[in-house]
Scaffold this active site. Structure first.
Site, PDB file in Angstrom:
ATOM      1  N   GLY A  62      84.456 -64.944  13.368  1.00 58.37           N
ATOM      2  CA  GLY A  62      84.100 -64.851  11.954  1.00 58.37           C
ATOM      3  C   GLY A  62      83.416 -66.101  11.478  1.00 58.37           C
ATOM      4  O   GLY A  62      83.907 -67.203  11.724  1.00 58.37           O
ATOM      5  N   TYR A  82      82.563 -57.344  24.231  1.00 57.25           N
ATOM      6  CA  TYR A  82      81.755 -58.243  23.416  1.00 57.25           C
ATOM      7  C   TYR A  82      82.544 -59.268  22.630  1.00 57.25           C
ATOM      8  O   TYR A  82      82.165 -60.436  22.557  1.00 57.25           O
ATOM      9  CB  TYR A  82      80.913 -57.417  22.427  1.00 57.25           C
ATOM     10  CG  TYR A  82      80.289 -58.244  21.328  1.00 57.25           C
ATOM     11  CD1 TYR A  82      79.144 -59.001  21.557  1.00 57.25           C
ATOM     12  CD2 TYR A  82      80.855 -58.289  20.051  1.00 57.25           C
ATOM     13  CE1 TYR A  82      78.583 -59.782  20.547  1.00 57.25           C
ATOM     14  CE2 TYR A  82      80.297 -59.066  19.047  1.00 57.25           C
ATOM     15  CZ  TYR A  82      79.160 -59.803  19.294  1.00 57.25           C
ATOM     16  OH  TYR A  82      78.614 -60.575  18.310  1.00 57.25           O
ATOM     17  N   CYS A 122      91.829 -52.871  21.489  1.00 58.79           N
ATOM     18  CA  CYS A 122      90.406 -52.532  21.360  1.00 58.79           C
ATOM     19  C   CYS A 122      89.642 -52.912  22.631  1.00 58.79           C
ATOM     20  O   CYS A 122      89.618 -54.083  23.024  1.00 58.79           O
ATOM     21  CB  CYS A 122      89.853 -53.315  20.173  1.00 58.79           C
ATOM     22  SG  CYS A 122      88.064 -53.390  20.089  1.00 58.79           S
ATOM     23  N   SER A 169      76.461 -63.468  24.917  1.00 59.92           N
ATOM     24  CA  SER A 169      77.480 -62.432  25.044  1.00 59.92           C
ATOM     25  C   SER A 169      77.360 -61.618  26.329  1.00 59.92           C
ATOM     26  O   SER A 169      78.347 -61.066  26.802  1.00 59.92           O
ATOM     27  CB  SER A 169      77.449 -61.508  23.827  1.00 59.92           C
ATOM     28  OG  SER A 169      76.150 -61.006  23.636  1.00 59.92           O
ATOM     29  N   ASN A 182      93.827 -60.158  10.710  1.00 59.60           N
ATOM     30  CA  ASN A 182      92.714 -59.640  11.499  1.00 59.60           C
ATOM     31  C   ASN A 182      92.963 -58.160  11.737  1.00 59.60           C
ATOM     32  O   ASN A 182      94.030 -57.795  12.214  1.00 59.60           O
ATOM     33  CB  ASN A 182      92.620 -60.386  12.839  1.00 59.60           C
ATOM     34  CG  ASN A 182      91.593 -59.780  13.794  1.00 59.60           C
ATOM     35  OD1 ASN A 182      91.780 -59.796  14.996  1.00 59.60           O
ATOM     36  ND2 ASN A 182      90.519 -59.243  13.272  1.00 59.60           N
ATOM     37  N   GLY A 183      91.959 -57.353  11.414  1.00 58.14           N
ATOM     38  CA  GLY A 183      92.088 -55.911  11.610  1.00 58.14           C
ATOM     39  C   GLY A 183      91.771 -55.176  10.331  1.00 58.14           C
ATOM     40  O   GLY A 183      91.314 -55.779   9.360  1.00 58.14           O
ATOM     41  N   ASP A 197      72.487 -56.308  28.625  1.00 59.24           N
ATOM     42  CA  ASP A 197      73.141 -56.619  27.360  1.00 59.24           C
ATOM     43  C   ASP A 197      74.530 -55.974  27.374  1.00 59.24           C
ATOM     44  O   ASP A 197      74.776 -55.025  28.127  1.00 59.24           O
ATOM     45  CB  ASP A 197      72.318 -56.129  26.163  1.00 59.24           C
ATOM     46  CG  ASP A 197      72.646 -56.931  24.894  1.00 59.24           C
ATOM     47  OD1 ASP A 197      73.601 -57.725  24.918  1.00 59.24           O
ATOM     48  OD2 ASP A 197      71.942 -56.750  23.882  1.00 59.24           O
ATOM     49  N   ASP A 198      75.422 -56.500  26.520  1.00 60.07           N
ATOM     50  CA  ASP A 198      76.790 -55.964  26.528  1.00 60.07           C
ATOM     51  C   ASP A 198      76.874 -54.628  25.812  1.00 60.07           C
ATOM     52  O   ASP A 198      77.674 -53.765  26.158  1.00 60.07           O
ATOM     53  CB  ASP A 198      77.767 -56.960  25.899  1.00 60.07           C
ATOM     54  CG  ASP A 198      77.300 -57.400  24.521  1.00 60.07           C
ATOM     55  OD1 ASP A 198      76.541 -58.364  24.440  1.00 60.07           O
ATOM     56  OD2 ASP A 198      77.673 -56.743  23.531  1.00 60.07           O
ATOM     57  N   CYS A 220      85.115 -45.944  19.599  1.00 60.41           N
ATOM     58  CA  CYS A 220      83.682 -46.067  19.293  1.00 60.41           C
ATOM     59  C   CYS A 220      82.837 -45.298  20.309  1.00 60.41           C
ATOM     60  O   CYS A 220      81.702 -44.935  20.028  1.00 60.41           O
ATOM     61  CB  CYS A 220      83.264 -47.533  19.193  1.00 60.41           C
ATOM     62  SG  CYS A 220      83.749 -48.557  20.588  1.00 60.41           S
ATOM     63  N   CYS A 275      83.889 -47.747  13.790  1.00 56.10           N
ATOM     64  CA  CYS A 275      85.217 -48.340  13.992  1.00 56.10           C
ATOM     65  C   CYS A 275      85.883 -48.496  12.631  1.00 56.10           C
ATOM     66  O   CYS A 275      85.267 -48.984  11.693  1.00 56.10           O
ATOM     67  CB  CYS A 275      85.088 -49.710  14.660  1.00 56.10           C
ATOM     68  SG  CYS A 275      86.689 -50.533  14.852  1.00 56.10           S
ATOM     69  N   CYS A 277      87.792 -60.970  12.324  1.00 54.68           N
ATOM     70  CA  CYS A 277      88.451 -62.206  11.916  1.00 54.68           C
ATOM     71  C   CYS A 277      89.169 -62.864  13.081  1.00 54.68           C
ATOM     72  O   CYS A 277      89.483 -62.232  14.084  1.00 54.68           O
ATOM     73  CB  CYS A 277      89.500 -61.926  10.845  1.00 54.68           C
ATOM     74  SG  CYS A 277      88.869 -61.045   9.424  1.00 54.68           S
ATOM     75  N   CYS A 304      92.020 -48.627  22.917  1.00 53.61           N
ATOM     76  CA  CYS A 304      91.256 -47.860  21.945  1.00 53.61           C
ATOM     77  C   CYS A 304      89.811 -47.828  22.415  1.00 53.61           C
ATOM     78  O   CYS A 304      89.198 -48.868  22.620  1.00 53.61           O
ATOM     79  CB  CYS A 304      91.343 -48.512  20.557  1.00 53.61           C
ATOM     80  SG  CYS A 304      90.302 -47.629  19.361  1.00 53.61           S
TER      81      CYS A 304
HETATM   82  P1  AMP Z   1      72.083 -54.057  17.597  1.00 52.30           P
HETATM   83  O1  AMP Z   1      71.993 -53.007  18.624  1.00 52.30           O
HETATM   84  O2  AMP Z   1      70.767 -54.500  17.060  1.00 52.30           O
HETATM   85  O3  AMP Z   1      73.004 -53.680  16.477  1.00 52.30           O
HETATM   86  O4  AMP Z   1      72.686 -55.358  18.257  1.00 52.30           O
HETATM   87  C1  AMP Z   1      73.511 -55.271  19.351  1.00 52.30           C
HETATM   88  C2  AMP Z   1      73.839 -56.680  19.802  1.00 52.30           C
HETATM   89  O5  AMP Z   1      74.731 -57.272  18.859  1.00 52.30           O
HETATM   90  C3  AMP Z   1      74.517 -56.670  21.137  1.00 52.30           C
HETATM   91  O6  AMP Z   1      73.692 -57.414  21.984  1.00 52.30           O
HETATM   92  C4  AMP Z   1      75.829 -57.382  20.954  1.00 52.30           C
HETATM   93  O7  AMP Z   1      75.858 -58.550  21.736  1.00 52.30           O
HETATM   94  C5  AMP Z   1      75.885 -57.751  19.504  1.00 52.30           C
HETATM   95  N1  AMP Z   1      77.019 -57.089  18.870  1.00 52.30           N
HETATM   96  C6  AMP Z   1      77.745 -56.057  19.317  1.00 52.30           C
HETATM   97  N2  AMP Z   1      78.714 -55.742  18.442  1.00 52.30           N
HETATM   98  C7  AMP Z   1      78.616 -56.599  17.431  1.00 52.30           C
HETATM   99  C8  AMP Z   1      79.351 -56.805  16.239  1.00 52.30           C
HETATM  100  N3  AMP Z   1      80.411 -56.060  15.948  1.00 52.30           N
HETATM  101  N4  AMP Z   1      78.951 -57.790  15.397  1.00 52.30           N
HETATM  102  C9  AMP Z   1      77.884 -58.533  15.703  1.00 52.30           C
HETATM  103  N5  AMP Z   1      77.158 -58.417  16.826  1.00 52.30           N
HETATM  104  C10 AMP Z   1      77.516 -57.454  17.685  1.00 52.30           C
END
Ligand code: AMP
Length: 486
Positions: free
Chosen positions: A57, A272, A266, A313, A131-132, A374-375, A465, A411, A30, A462
């Site tokens: 959100g 991300y 966090c 991202s 939020n949380g 990717d992140d 995860c 989480c 959120c 934190c």
């Molecule tokens: P997946 O591994 O298919 O679940 O998707 C991972 C991708 O979703 C990553 O590239 C992130 O950029 C994005 N992501 C990471 N955490 C979240 C989250 N909490 N909610 C939505 N997208 C996320």
């Protein structure tokens, strides 16, 4: 004082809605905002601030305001731009306001869980945006129900609202502090009363919350600093863990509602969740992501022709990787920014289609060895289809580099990470994941690398995860639910 001015569309839907109260897994992401703007319309400022927090959100949005006489609210399902229009903003009178954007993947999109919550109490109207996630919700819920308080949703934010309403104390200052003695877990709150807006952050500082100054006398609080610039406010400081901040005609007052615990913002906010133009603990999120990318390149070098990031991202991580490695950065994938998460159903087949709806490869990938940055990998549903897209576009090799360590633990503090059984890194080794998504190589940033780049911040983060070490106690029934459900 009258809170009966509930003529808005969201509120009338609320009356008509037929639903069961379901006890969903406790994952909500959120954004919250609070405005004290003498002489101005708080609702309009909250609206633009929520626009800037939309990434936190996309499922519902809401604003509640007060002018000292009435406290109207409007909330509804959808994006900020879909929920608000001239007509309903016009009804939201007052120089005090709070706002909320919410996302949860609990399946059905439900209006009763939309925020803010606004109720009438012995001290007048009370609005809450949260939020949380609290980690002792089941016990708090039981206490309220035994006390005779009825609850209309499965949300822990409603529990917070009712706890505040019924807490011991003659003033809101006292009641908020009393609530904080009982709540465990993550809460960054904005609270609306008849004459003030409060901002409250849990003693661990799990989710972000900051304060800004608005045109001389006005003040604003928001989940992230990116919302401040949007409405012409300037950053003052973060709300401290355990702190209560009151904004009213006396200006800004603040004190510790409860002693701070070990600082635990966090770390996933850096990786991300936060917008790259936000500042957390004094550092630009974009800068931190570039450093994470650079560290990743040192930990997992590879011979390649082009570095691309999964937009948006991972763009900063990819730029950092490219700069450090000397491999040119390219766009590679173009994202359709108008496909929201809302439209991507939580079902594997549709998720896969979702990737095609979302990304298109550029022709200049042909014949190239690609580093795809990717992140994070959460469920592992996104990477495979993206790799397939790159290969179809003519990439000769695809090497994935991830700007965070493997996510192996759920989480409980407010990020939708999926249940443990769905976290791909909880089920497979790195080699198995590489096989599963069909890449030439896969490299994750190490936990040491992440920790060193992010640094100690305000005292620690934190990282549950990645490590499974939670900074707050997790009630058995909360843990069990998140481990098993979905
Ligand atoms: P997946 O591994 O298919 O679940 O998707 C991972 C991708 O979703 C990553 O590239 C992130 O950029 C994005 N992501 C990471 N955490 C979240 C989250 N909490 N909610 C939505 N997208 C996320």
């Amino acid at each position: 004082m009258d809170i009966g001015n509930l003529k808005s569309i969201g509120s009338s839907n609320f009356q008509r809605l037929t639903s069961n109260i379901q006890f969903d897994k406790p994952h909500e992401e959120c954004g919250v905002v609070g405005i004290y703007a003498p002489g101005a319309e708080a609702a309009r400022l909250a609206f633009f601030a929520l626009y800037a927090l939309q990434h936190r959100g996309q499922e519902s949005a809401g604003i509640a305001t007060s002018n000292g006489r009435v406290a109207p609210i409007h909330k509804g399902l959808g994006l900020v731009s879909q929920v608000f229009n001239e007509d309903n903003l016009h009804l939201l009178q007052g120089h005090l306001g709070i706002g909320h954007t919410r996302y949860s993947t609990t399946g059905a999109v439900k209006l009763p869980n939309a925020q803010p919550y606004l109720i009438e109490t012995a001290l007048g109207p009370l609005g809450v945006a949260h939020n949380g996630n609290l980690t002792n919700t089941p016990a708090l819920r039981r206490d309220l129900l035994q006390y005779g308080v009825g609850l209309s949703s499965s949300s822990d934010s409603e529990v917070i609202t009712q706890m505040l309403a019924g807490a011991a104390g003659r003033t809101w200052d006292e009641r908020i502090a009393a609530f904080m003695q009982k709540a465990i877990g993550a809460y960054s709150l904005t609270i609306l009363t008849r004459d003030a807006v409060y901002a409250v952050r849990d003693p661990w500082g799990l989710r972000p919350l900051c304060i800004g100054a608005l045109n001389g006398t006005g003040l604003v609080v928001a989940s992230e600093s990116c919302a401040l610039g949007t409405i012409g406010a300037t950053f003052l400081r973060e709300v401290r863990p355990g702190e209560i901040v009151r904004l009213d005609e006396a200006g800004l007052a603040s004190w510790q509602g409860r002693a701070a615990e070990t600082s635990s913002l966090c770390i996933f906010e850096y990786i991300y969740f936060a917008r790259p133009d936000s500042v957390l603990e004094g550092r630009s999120v974009h800068w931190v992501r570039r450093k994470l990318g650079a560290r990743l390149s040192r930990e997992h070098p590879v011979q390649a022709d082009m570095v691309i990031g999964v937009p948006d991202s991972a763009t900063a991580h990819a730029i950092g990787y490219a700069n450090e490695s000397g491999i040119p950065f390219g766009e590679g994938l173009i994202k359709n920014r108008y496909i929201g998460r809302t439209f991507i159903q939580p079902d594997d087949r549709l998720r896969r289609l979702g990737v095609k709806l979302k990304f298109n490869p550029l022709p200049d990938l042909r014949g190239k060895r690609i580093v795809l940055v990717d992140d994070s990998i959460v469920r592992g549903n996104t990477s495979g289809p993206i790799v397939a897209l790159l290969r179809q576009a003519g990439a000769t090799q695809v090497h994935i580099r991830i700007g965070s360590p493997p996510i192996r633990h759920p989480c409980f503090m407010g990020v939708d990470m999926a249940a443990r059984a769905e976290l791909i890194a909880a089920q497979m080794s790195v080699d198995e994941i590489a096989n599963h998504i069909g890449v030439d190589s896969l490299g994750y940033l190490s936990l040491e690398g992440l920790t060193e780049v992010v640094g100690p911040g305000n005292g620690g983060h934190c990282r549950a995860c990645f490590t499974g070490e939670y900074p707050v106690p997790i009630a058995n029934d909360v843990g069990k639910q998140a481990f098993e459900q979905r």
